[in-house]
Design an enzyme around this catalytic site. Sequence first.
Site, PDB file in Angstrom:
ATOM      1  N   LYS A  24       8.869 -51.004  38.071  1.00 46.21           N
ATOM      2  CA  LYS A  24       9.380 -51.969  39.038  1.00 46.21           C
ATOM      3  C   LYS A  24      10.109 -51.274  40.182  1.00 46.21           C
ATOM      4  CE  LYS A  24      13.188 -54.368  38.417  1.00 46.21           C
ATOM      5  NZ  LYS A  24      14.281 -55.291  38.099  1.00 46.21           N
ATOM      6  N   LYS A  50      19.333 -51.245  29.894  1.00 44.40           N
ATOM      7  CA  LYS A  50      20.483 -50.620  30.560  1.00 44.40           C
ATOM      8  C   LYS A  50      21.325 -49.826  29.574  1.00 44.40           C
ATOM      9  CE  LYS A  50      20.132 -52.611  34.767  1.00 44.40           C
ATOM     10  NZ  LYS A  50      20.214 -53.822  35.555  1.00 44.40           N
ATOM     11  N   LYS A  76      16.693 -51.030  42.716  1.00 40.59           N
ATOM     12  CA  LYS A  76      17.655 -50.503  43.686  1.00 40.59           C
ATOM     13  C   LYS A  76      17.997 -49.037  43.457  1.00 40.59           C
ATOM     14  CE  LYS A  76      19.903 -54.997  44.269  1.00 40.59           C
ATOM     15  NZ  LYS A  76      20.846 -55.847  43.524  1.00 40.59           N
TER      16      LYS A  76
HETATM   17  P1  AMP Z   1      18.965 -57.867  41.279  1.00 34.71           P
HETATM   18  O1  AMP Z   1      18.694 -56.793  42.239  1.00 34.71           O
HETATM   19  O2  AMP Z   1      18.741 -57.432  39.860  1.00 34.71           O
HETATM   20  O3  AMP Z   1      20.273 -58.570  41.489  1.00 34.71           O
HETATM   21  O4  AMP Z   1      17.824 -58.950  41.530  1.00 34.71           O
HETATM   22  C1  AMP Z   1      17.921 -59.968  42.492  1.00 34.71           C
HETATM   23  C2  AMP Z   1      16.664 -60.803  42.501  1.00 34.71           C
HETATM   24  O5  AMP Z   1      15.564 -60.028  42.980  1.00 34.71           O
HETATM   25  C3  AMP Z   1      16.229 -61.331  41.124  1.00 34.71           C
HETATM   26  O6  AMP Z   1      15.721 -62.646  41.265  1.00 34.71           O
HETATM   27  C4  AMP Z   1      15.157 -60.375  40.717  1.00 34.71           C
HETATM   28  O7  AMP Z   1      14.253 -60.946  39.810  1.00 34.71           O
HETATM   29  C5  AMP Z   1      14.491 -60.060  42.050  1.00 34.71           C
HETATM   30  N1  AMP Z   1      13.845 -58.743  42.030  1.00 34.71           N
HETATM   31  C6  AMP Z   1      14.444 -57.542  41.827  1.00 34.71           C
HETATM   32  N2  AMP Z   1      13.546 -56.525  41.873  1.00 34.71           N
HETATM   33  C7  AMP Z   1      12.337 -57.103  42.101  1.00 34.71           C
HETATM   34  C8  AMP Z   1      11.005 -56.592  42.246  1.00 34.71           C
HETATM   35  N3  AMP Z   1      10.738 -55.294  42.172  1.00 34.71           N
HETATM   36  N4  AMP Z   1       9.993 -57.489  42.479  1.00 34.71           N
HETATM   37  C9  AMP Z   1      10.249 -58.807  42.569  1.00 34.71           C
HETATM   38  N5  AMP Z   1      11.487 -59.358  42.443  1.00 34.71           N
HETATM   39  C10 AMP Z   1      12.524 -58.528  42.210  1.00 34.71           C
END
Ligand code: AMP
Length: 331
Positions: A195, A111, A198
């Site tokens: 990956k 980041k 968002k």
């Molecule tokens: P975040 O959007 O970073 O707050 O992630 C929330 C949860 O979603 C965390 O447990 C991440 O590891 C999971 N996560 C986010 N992106 C992915 C992805 N592309 N594949 C699998 N898990 C994800």
Amino acid sequence: MERILSGIKPTGNLTLGNYIGALKHFKDFQDSGEVFIFIADLHALTLPIDPKAINDNTRDLAAFYLASGLDPKKATIFVQSSVSAHAELNAIMQNYLYMGELSRMTQFKEKSAKMNDSAIGLGLFAYPVLMACDILLYDADIVPVGEDQIQHVEITRDLANRINKRYGKDTVVVPNYRVNKVGARIMSLSDPTVKMSKSDPKGDIFLKDPMNVVRKKIMSAVTDLGSEVKFDKENKPGISNLLTIYASIKEISIEDAEAHFVGYRYGDFKREVADAVIAELEPFQQRYQQIINDKSYLAVLREGAERASKIANVTLNRVKKAVGLLDVYGE
Ligand code: AMP
Ligand code: TRP
């Protein structure tokens, strides 16, 4: 009873990656353990975010949690900033994670690399400290997350062991992460080597996308050379990603998904993947919409804040005492 804790940041539109990697599985623990699921809004402030966006996303996430099947009678659902113990424990714990180890965290490196040095907030650097506090406050045994969060749970374990070594072995509980065998890392549909995140509108499926858009995105997902539907991450990352999505949604193994698609052509394969995703997301979206409209999430979050605070304060007081802070009401 085992304690399970996890959270998601209200930073943007939730994706199918969040759903498959994390959200969908939270409810699996609510019959066998004590579940705490929260909205990591303080973590959302670690990168620039519009006040309206974080506010709206917090409501969305609460409704998504409920729509996913989390039952507020069984699971405690709350907003991080509504439980002041998180910030208080953070003030203590920040002294026990060190600059060197924090600067080596992958998420921080990724980041901050994209930012101008003068715009990187202290909170982004100290992110793992607050996340460790989220986990330790609830004496969590298990933290279900996607693959990208493993390192954060590992540093929490280091911190917990450090605290217990210094202040006594039962000061905090050392947590374990749990990642799913299938679907811990869903990749972008437009570039299956990165990956699904968002901030990637082309390659993402958002949980709020209309169903015709979901279908269109899957039908135009990047595939690979050849014509066989086979799981081969190296040579067929696009097909492998779609197989992973299918297997996770259907709750079957990759091998079973592969067996199902033997002899399929790419186009028919994609159509069936789209059908499966839509069959899951459409009713989920309807439940979400109803909860957003009737605002029933507000009462859930209020009750969640109360329940969570009670438990978090017990841990906070135990740690305060262990490190030697005087409890002025205690004597
Ligand atoms: P975040 O959007 O970073 O707050 O992630 C929330 C949860 O979603 C965390 O447990 C991440 O590891 C999971 N996560 C986010 N992106 C992915 C992805 N592309 N594949 C699998 N898990 C994800
Ligand atoms: N860092 C997590 C993410 O980006 C969100 C999070 C914050 C979290 N605190 C947590 C996840 C505690 C699990 C446990 O996805």
